[in-house]
Enzyme design. Structure first.
Site, PDB file in Angstrom:
ATOM      1  N   LYS A  74       0.802  -1.219   0.000  1.00 19.66           N
ATOM      2  CA  LYS A  74       0.000   0.000   0.000  1.00 19.66           C
ATOM      3  C   LYS A  74       0.837   1.273   0.000  1.00 19.66           C
ATOM      4  O   LYS A  74       0.326   2.357  -0.322  1.00 19.66           O
ATOM      5  CB  LYS A  74      -0.955   0.014   1.195  1.00 19.66           C
ATOM      6  CG  LYS A  74      -1.957  -1.126   1.206  1.00 19.66           C
ATOM      7  CD  LYS A  74      -2.871  -1.108  -0.017  1.00 19.66           C
ATOM      8  CE  LYS A  74      -3.949  -2.172   0.089  1.00 19.66           C
ATOM      9  NZ  LYS A  74      -4.838  -2.171  -1.092  1.00 19.66           N
ATOM     10  N   SER A 301      -2.711 -12.746   3.754  1.00 15.33           N
ATOM     11  CA  SER A 301      -3.075 -12.555   2.350  1.00 15.33           C
ATOM     12  C   SER A 301      -1.954 -13.009   1.422  1.00 15.33           C
ATOM     13  O   SER A 301      -2.213 -13.435   0.289  1.00 15.33           O
ATOM     14  CB  SER A 301      -3.432 -11.092   2.070  1.00 15.33           C
ATOM     15  OG  SER A 301      -2.322 -10.247   2.267  1.00 15.33           O
TER      16      SER A 301
END
Length: 365
Positions: A74, A301
Protein backbone atom coordinates in the site's frame (compact mmCIF):
# COMPACT_ATOMS: atom_id res chain seq x y z
CA UNK A 1 6.14 22.65 19.01
CA UNK A 2 4.32 21.58 15.84
CA UNK A 3 6.53 20.95 12.82
CA UNK A 4 5.74 23.19 9.87
CA UNK A 5 5.27 21.74 6.41
CA UNK A 6 8.40 23.54 5.19
CA UNK A 7 10.43 21.99 7.99
CA UNK A 8 8.91 18.58 7.48
CA UNK A 9 9.43 18.37 3.75
CA UNK A 10 12.94 19.79 3.75
CA UNK A 11 14.19 18.07 6.87
CA UNK A 12 15.05 21.43 8.42
CA UNK A 13 14.42 22.65 11.91
CA UNK A 14 14.98 25.88 13.82
CA UNK A 15 18.69 25.04 14.03
CA UNK A 16 18.98 25.31 10.26
CA UNK A 17 19.80 21.68 9.41
CA UNK A 18 19.87 21.05 5.64
CA UNK A 19 20.07 24.79 5.15
CA UNK A 20 20.97 24.24 1.48
CA UNK A 21 17.19 23.92 0.88
CA UNK A 22 16.31 27.06 2.79
CA UNK A 23 15.94 29.10 -0.40
CA UNK A 24 13.52 26.65 -2.03
CA UNK A 25 9.79 27.23 -2.19
CA UNK A 26 7.46 24.98 -0.19
CA UNK A 27 6.41 23.30 -3.46
CA UNK A 28 10.04 22.56 -4.34
CA UNK A 29 10.67 21.17 -0.87
CA UNK A 30 7.61 18.93 -1.17
CA UNK A 31 8.87 17.70 -4.54
CA UNK A 32 12.25 16.89 -3.01
CA UNK A 33 10.62 15.04 -0.12
CA UNK A 34 8.44 13.01 -2.47
CA UNK A 35 11.52 12.04 -4.47
CA UNK A 36 13.30 10.94 -1.30
CA UNK A 37 10.27 8.87 -0.28
CA UNK A 38 10.32 7.05 -3.61
CA UNK A 39 13.79 5.81 -2.65
CA UNK A 40 12.05 3.98 0.21
CA UNK A 41 9.02 2.72 -1.71
CA UNK A 42 8.95 0.26 -4.60
CA UNK A 43 11.80 -1.40 -6.51
CA UNK A 44 11.34 -4.52 -4.38
CA UNK A 45 12.92 -7.94 -5.02
CA UNK A 46 11.19 -10.64 -7.06
CA UNK A 47 11.53 -14.17 -5.73
CA UNK A 48 11.60 -17.36 -7.73
CA UNK A 49 10.19 -19.86 -5.22
CA UNK A 50 10.81 -23.55 -5.85
CA UNK A 51 8.28 -25.97 -4.42
CA UNK A 52 7.01 -29.51 -4.82
CA UNK A 53 3.28 -30.07 -5.23
CA UNK A 54 2.01 -33.66 -5.23
CA UNK A 55 5.47 -34.84 -6.20
CA UNK A 56 5.99 -32.36 -9.05
CA UNK A 57 8.68 -29.68 -8.80
CA UNK A 58 7.65 -26.20 -9.88
CA UNK A 59 8.45 -22.51 -9.53
CA UNK A 60 6.36 -19.40 -9.00
CA UNK A 61 7.41 -15.76 -8.99
CA UNK A 62 6.53 -13.45 -6.13
CA UNK A 63 7.02 -9.71 -5.65
CA UNK A 64 8.20 -9.02 -2.08
CA UNK A 65 6.09 -6.01 -1.13
CA UNK A 66 6.84 -6.38 2.58
CA UNK A 67 10.15 -4.68 1.73
CA UNK A 68 8.42 -1.31 1.30
CA UNK A 69 8.67 1.59 3.77
CA UNK A 70 5.91 0.47 6.15
CA UNK A 71 6.02 -3.20 5.18
CA UNK A 72 3.20 -3.39 2.65
CA UNK A 73 2.27 -2.90 -0.99
CA UNK A 74 0.00 0.00 0.00
CA UNK A 75 2.97 2.36 0.29
CA UNK A 76 3.11 2.55 -3.51
CA UNK A 77 -0.49 3.67 -3.83
CA UNK A 78 -0.37 6.09 -0.88
CA UNK A 79 2.76 7.85 -2.11
CA UNK A 80 1.57 8.04 -5.71
CA UNK A 81 -1.86 9.39 -4.76
CA UNK A 82 -0.30 12.11 -2.59
CA UNK A 83 2.21 13.01 -5.29
CA UNK A 84 -0.60 13.40 -7.86
CA UNK A 85 -2.72 15.33 -5.36
CA UNK A 86 0.09 17.86 -4.92
CA UNK A 87 0.66 18.10 -8.68
CA UNK A 88 -3.04 18.80 -9.25
CA UNK A 89 -3.31 21.09 -6.20
CA UNK A 90 -5.94 18.89 -4.58
CA UNK A 91 -3.99 18.99 -1.31
CA UNK A 92 -2.02 21.80 0.27
CA UNK A 93 0.27 22.22 3.29
CA UNK A 94 -1.73 22.10 6.50
CA UNK A 95 -4.52 19.89 5.14
CA UNK A 96 -5.58 16.81 7.09
CA UNK A 97 -5.52 13.43 5.37
CA UNK A 98 -8.57 11.32 6.24
CA UNK A 99 -9.00 7.79 4.93
CA UNK A 100 -11.23 4.77 5.54
CA UNK A 101 -9.12 1.63 5.48
CA UNK A 102 -8.76 -1.97 6.57
CA UNK A 103 -5.28 -1.29 7.89
CA UNK A 104 -2.29 -1.29 5.54
CA UNK A 105 -3.47 1.75 3.60
CA UNK A 106 -3.98 3.58 6.88
CA UNK A 107 -0.46 2.73 7.96
CA UNK A 108 0.94 3.90 4.63
CA UNK A 109 -0.93 7.22 4.65
CA UNK A 110 0.01 7.76 8.29
CA UNK A 111 3.73 7.34 7.66
CA UNK A 112 3.90 9.19 4.36
CA UNK A 113 1.41 11.85 5.42
CA UNK A 114 3.38 12.63 8.56
CA UNK A 115 6.63 12.69 6.55
CA UNK A 116 5.02 15.43 4.45
CA UNK A 117 3.89 17.31 7.54
CA UNK A 118 0.17 16.47 7.46
CA UNK A 119 -2.13 15.48 10.28
CA UNK A 120 -3.73 12.13 9.53
CA UNK A 121 -7.01 10.57 10.66
CA UNK A 122 -7.72 6.93 9.90
CA UNK A 123 -11.21 5.43 10.10
CA UNK A 124 -11.38 1.65 10.27
CA UNK A 125 -13.57 -1.26 11.43
CA UNK A 126 -12.93 -2.21 15.05
CA UNK A 127 -12.44 -5.93 14.36
CA UNK A 128 -9.09 -5.57 12.59
CA UNK A 129 -5.86 -6.65 14.26
CA UNK A 130 -4.61 -4.75 17.30
CA UNK A 131 -1.22 -4.36 15.63
CA UNK A 132 -2.73 -2.40 12.74
CA UNK A 133 -4.37 0.04 15.14
CA UNK A 134 -1.28 0.38 17.34
CA UNK A 135 1.06 0.97 14.39
CA UNK A 136 -1.16 3.73 13.00
CA UNK A 137 -1.30 5.42 16.40
CA UNK A 138 2.47 5.06 16.81
CA UNK A 139 2.89 7.06 13.59
CA UNK A 140 1.07 10.00 15.14
CA UNK A 141 -2.26 9.50 13.40
CA UNK A 142 -5.68 9.53 15.03
CA UNK A 143 -7.64 6.27 14.77
CA UNK A 144 -11.44 6.27 14.67
CA UNK A 145 -12.92 2.78 15.12
CA UNK A 146 -16.28 1.81 13.66
CA UNK A 147 -18.28 -1.19 14.89
CA UNK A 148 -20.46 -3.48 12.79
CA UNK A 149 -23.49 -1.80 14.37
CA UNK A 150 -22.18 1.58 13.20
CA UNK A 151 -21.80 0.34 9.64
CA UNK A 152 -18.43 -1.41 9.64
CA UNK A 153 -16.40 -0.72 6.54
CA UNK A 154 -19.13 1.07 4.63
CA UNK A 155 -19.79 3.15 7.74
CA UNK A 156 -16.09 4.10 7.82
CA UNK A 157 -16.27 5.38 4.25
CA UNK A 158 -19.48 7.30 4.95
CA UNK A 159 -17.91 9.00 7.97
CA UNK A 160 -14.85 10.04 5.94
CA UNK A 161 -17.09 11.62 3.30
CA UNK A 162 -19.06 13.43 5.98
CA UNK A 163 -15.84 14.82 7.51
CA UNK A 164 -14.70 16.10 4.11
CA UNK A 165 -18.04 17.79 3.45
CA UNK A 166 -17.88 19.69 6.71
CA UNK A 167 -14.19 20.72 6.50
CA UNK A 168 -12.52 22.09 3.36
CA UNK A 169 -9.08 21.32 4.76
CA UNK A 170 -9.72 17.55 4.68
CA UNK A 171 -8.13 15.59 1.84
CA UNK A 172 -9.71 12.21 1.03
CA UNK A 173 -7.53 9.78 -0.98
CA UNK A 174 -10.64 7.65 -1.71
CA UNK A 175 -8.56 4.57 -2.41
CA UNK A 176 -11.51 2.45 -3.61
CA UNK A 177 -12.41 4.78 -6.47
CA UNK A 178 -9.19 6.70 -7.11
CA UNK A 179 -7.77 5.63 -10.47
CA UNK A 180 -4.31 6.75 -9.35
CA UNK A 181 -4.44 3.67 -7.12
CA UNK A 182 -4.37 1.52 -10.29
CA UNK A 183 -1.90 3.80 -12.03
CA UNK A 184 0.57 3.49 -9.15
CA UNK A 185 0.83 -0.26 -9.79
CA UNK A 186 0.75 0.13 -13.55
CA UNK A 187 3.73 2.49 -13.47
CA UNK A 188 5.73 0.81 -10.70
CA UNK A 189 4.79 -2.71 -9.56
CA UNK A 190 3.95 -4.14 -12.99
CA UNK A 191 6.89 -2.53 -14.74
CA UNK A 192 9.25 -3.93 -12.14
CA UNK A 193 7.76 -7.43 -12.47
CA UNK A 194 8.12 -7.32 -16.25
CA UNK A 195 11.70 -6.06 -16.21
CA UNK A 196 12.81 -8.49 -13.52
CA UNK A 197 11.35 -11.46 -15.40
CA UNK A 198 12.87 -10.22 -18.65
CA UNK A 199 16.27 -10.20 -16.95
CA UNK A 200 16.01 -14.00 -16.63
CA UNK A 201 14.36 -14.44 -20.06
CA UNK A 202 10.89 -15.11 -18.68
CA UNK A 203 7.51 -13.73 -19.75
CA UNK A 204 4.55 -13.96 -17.36
CA UNK A 205 1.68 -16.29 -18.31
CA UNK A 206 -0.58 -15.43 -15.37
CA UNK A 207 -0.88 -13.00 -12.49
CA UNK A 208 -3.06 -13.48 -9.41
CA UNK A 209 -3.63 -11.29 -6.35
CA UNK A 210 -6.20 -10.82 -3.63
CA UNK A 211 -8.55 -7.88 -4.12
CA UNK A 212 -8.88 -5.22 -1.43
CA UNK A 213 -9.20 -1.94 -3.28
CA UNK A 214 -8.45 -3.62 -6.60
CA UNK A 215 -5.57 -1.30 -7.38
CA UNK A 216 -2.97 -4.06 -7.62
CA UNK A 217 -4.93 -6.44 -9.84
CA UNK A 218 -6.17 -3.69 -12.18
CA UNK A 219 -2.92 -1.74 -12.41
CA UNK A 220 -0.65 -4.76 -12.85
CA UNK A 221 -3.18 -6.28 -15.24
CA UNK A 222 -3.33 -3.14 -17.40
CA UNK A 223 0.44 -3.10 -17.88
CA UNK A 224 1.06 -6.81 -18.34
CA UNK A 225 -1.75 -7.33 -20.84
CA UNK A 226 -0.30 -4.55 -23.00
CA UNK A 227 3.03 -6.37 -22.95
CA UNK A 228 1.58 -9.85 -23.32
CA UNK A 229 -2.05 -9.91 -24.54
CA UNK A 230 -2.24 -13.63 -23.79
CA UNK A 231 -1.56 -13.28 -20.06
CA UNK A 232 -4.31 -14.32 -17.62
CA UNK A 233 -5.10 -11.81 -14.85
CA UNK A 234 -6.97 -13.39 -11.93
CA UNK A 235 -8.47 -11.72 -8.84
CA UNK A 236 -8.50 -13.76 -5.63
CA UNK A 237 -11.00 -13.82 -2.77
CA UNK A 238 -11.59 -15.90 0.39
CA UNK A 239 -13.51 -19.13 -0.25
CA UNK A 240 -15.46 -18.66 3.00
CA UNK A 241 -16.54 -15.11 2.26
CA UNK A 242 -16.82 -14.22 -1.43
CA UNK A 243 -17.70 -10.78 -2.71
CA UNK A 244 -16.40 -10.65 -6.29
CA UNK A 245 -18.13 -13.82 -7.45
CA UNK A 246 -21.44 -13.03 -5.73
CA UNK A 247 -21.64 -9.26 -6.13
CA UNK A 248 -22.13 -8.76 -2.41
CA UNK A 249 -20.49 -9.77 0.86
CA UNK A 250 -21.19 -13.30 2.08
CA UNK A 251 -20.07 -14.64 5.47
CA UNK A 252 -16.83 -13.74 7.23
CA UNK A 253 -13.16 -14.61 6.81
CA UNK A 254 -9.72 -14.14 8.37
CA UNK A 255 -7.72 -12.76 5.44
CA UNK A 256 -7.54 -9.13 6.49
CA UNK A 257 -7.19 -6.57 3.71
CA UNK A 258 -9.19 -8.33 0.98
CA UNK A 259 -12.88 -8.96 0.28
CA UNK A 260 -14.25 -6.14 2.36
CA UNK A 261 -17.97 -5.40 2.09
CA UNK A 262 -18.38 -4.40 -1.56
CA UNK A 263 -16.78 -4.53 -4.99
CA UNK A 264 -14.63 -1.38 -5.34
CA UNK A 265 -15.47 1.01 -8.17
CA UNK A 266 -12.04 0.62 -9.78
CA UNK A 267 -12.44 -3.16 -10.16
CA UNK A 268 -13.59 -4.09 -13.67
CA UNK A 269 -14.40 -7.79 -13.51
CA UNK A 270 -15.11 -7.93 -17.25
CA UNK A 271 -11.43 -7.16 -17.85
CA UNK A 272 -10.23 -9.98 -15.60
CA UNK A 273 -10.09 -13.75 -15.68
CA UNK A 274 -12.01 -16.06 -13.40
CA UNK A 275 -12.00 -15.40 -9.67
CA UNK A 276 -9.63 -17.67 -7.74
CA UNK A 277 -10.64 -18.75 -4.24
CA UNK A 278 -8.40 -19.54 -1.28
CA UNK A 279 -9.56 -20.79 2.11
CA UNK A 280 -8.49 -18.62 5.03
CA UNK A 281 -7.27 -21.68 6.97
CA UNK A 282 -5.24 -22.87 3.97
CA UNK A 283 -3.84 -19.34 3.61
CA UNK A 284 -2.78 -19.27 7.28
CA UNK A 285 -1.04 -22.62 6.94
CA UNK A 286 0.77 -21.47 3.80
CA UNK A 287 1.88 -18.20 5.42
CA UNK A 288 3.19 -20.22 8.38
CA UNK A 289 5.13 -22.50 6.03
CA UNK A 290 6.63 -19.57 4.15
CA UNK A 291 7.89 -18.19 7.44
CA UNK A 292 9.03 -21.41 9.12
CA UNK A 293 10.58 -23.14 6.10
CA UNK A 294 11.89 -20.26 3.98
CA UNK A 295 12.23 -17.46 6.52
CA UNK A 296 9.75 -15.28 4.61
CA UNK A 297 7.75 -13.56 7.35
CA UNK A 298 4.58 -12.63 5.47
CA UNK A 299 0.93 -12.03 6.29
CA UNK A 300 -2.16 -14.14 5.70
CA UNK A 301 -3.08 -12.56 2.35
CA UNK A 302 0.40 -13.47 1.10
CA UNK A 303 -0.34 -17.08 1.97
CA UNK A 304 -3.61 -16.75 0.05
CA UNK A 305 -1.81 -15.34 -2.98
CA UNK A 306 0.66 -18.22 -2.88
CA UNK A 307 -2.25 -20.68 -2.79
CA UNK A 308 -3.78 -18.89 -5.77
CA UNK A 309 -0.53 -19.08 -7.73
CA UNK A 310 -0.24 -22.82 -7.04
CA UNK A 311 -3.83 -23.34 -8.21
CA UNK A 312 -3.16 -21.49 -11.45
CA UNK A 313 0.03 -23.39 -12.13
CA UNK A 314 -1.83 -26.66 -11.60
CA UNK A 315 -4.22 -25.57 -14.35
CA UNK A 316 -1.68 -24.03 -16.73
CA UNK A 317 1.10 -26.60 -16.39
CA UNK A 318 4.49 -27.00 -14.74
CA UNK A 319 6.29 -24.60 -17.06
CA UNK A 320 3.80 -21.74 -16.75
CA UNK A 321 5.26 -18.50 -15.38
CA UNK A 322 2.80 -17.53 -12.66
CA UNK A 323 3.33 -14.31 -10.70
CA UNK A 324 1.81 -13.00 -7.48
CA UNK A 325 2.69 -10.66 -4.60
CA UNK A 326 3.50 -10.97 -0.92
CA UNK A 327 1.38 -8.02 0.17
CA UNK A 328 2.75 -7.42 3.66
CA UNK A 329 4.77 -8.80 6.55
CA UNK A 330 3.53 -10.89 9.48
CA UNK A 331 4.12 -8.12 12.03
CA UNK A 332 0.51 -6.92 11.80
CA UNK A 333 -0.86 -10.36 12.63
CA UNK A 334 0.92 -11.32 15.85
CA UNK A 335 -2.37 -11.31 17.79
CA UNK A 336 -4.30 -13.27 15.13
CA UNK A 337 -4.73 -16.91 14.18
CA UNK A 338 -1.53 -16.68 12.13
CA UNK A 339 0.34 -17.27 15.38
CA UNK A 340 -1.78 -20.26 16.39
CA UNK A 341 -1.99 -23.90 15.36
CA UNK A 342 -4.38 -24.09 12.44
CA UNK A 343 -6.38 -27.30 11.88
CA UNK A 344 -5.95 -28.99 8.51
CA UNK A 345 -9.07 -29.56 6.44
CA UNK A 346 -9.74 -31.70 3.41
CA UNK A 347 -9.02 -29.99 0.12
CA UNK A 348 -6.28 -27.68 1.39
CA UNK A 349 -3.42 -27.03 -1.02
CA UNK A 350 -0.85 -26.28 1.68
CA UNK A 351 -0.82 -29.87 2.94
CA UNK A 352 0.43 -31.11 -0.46
CA UNK A 353 3.05 -28.38 -0.88
CA UNK A 354 6.69 -28.76 0.11
CA UNK A 355 8.48 -25.40 -0.07
CA UNK A 356 12.04 -26.07 -1.20
CA UNK A 357 14.02 -22.86 -1.71
CA UNK A 358 14.03 -19.46 -3.38
CA UNK A 359 16.36 -17.18 -5.25
CA UNK A 360 16.07 -13.43 -5.37
CA UNK A 361 15.94 -11.59 -8.67
CA UNK A 362 17.47 -8.23 -7.96
CA UNK A 363 15.87 -4.84 -8.18
CA UNK A 364 15.26 -3.88 -11.76
CA UNK A 365 17.41 -0.73 -11.81
Amino acid sequence: MKTTIAQAVSGTDDCGCYSNEASLSVEEKIGNKLAHLWNMVGNTPLLEISYRYKGRCRKVYVKCEHYNLTGSIKDRMALYILQKAYEEKLIKPGDTIVEATSGNTGIAFSAIGRALGHDVKIIMPNWLSKERIDIIRSLGAEVILISKEEGGFLGSIQLSEKMAQSDASVFLPRQFENLYNCEAHEKTTAKEVWMQLQSIDKTPDAFVAGVGTGGTIMGVGNYLTRRNPGICIHPLEPAESPTLSTGYKVGSHRIQGISDEFIPAIVKLDQLGKVIKASDGDSILMAQQLSRKLGLAVGISSGANMIGAIQLQEELGNQAVVVTVFSDSNKKYLSTDLMKEEPVKEGYYSTDVDLLDYRAIGRYY
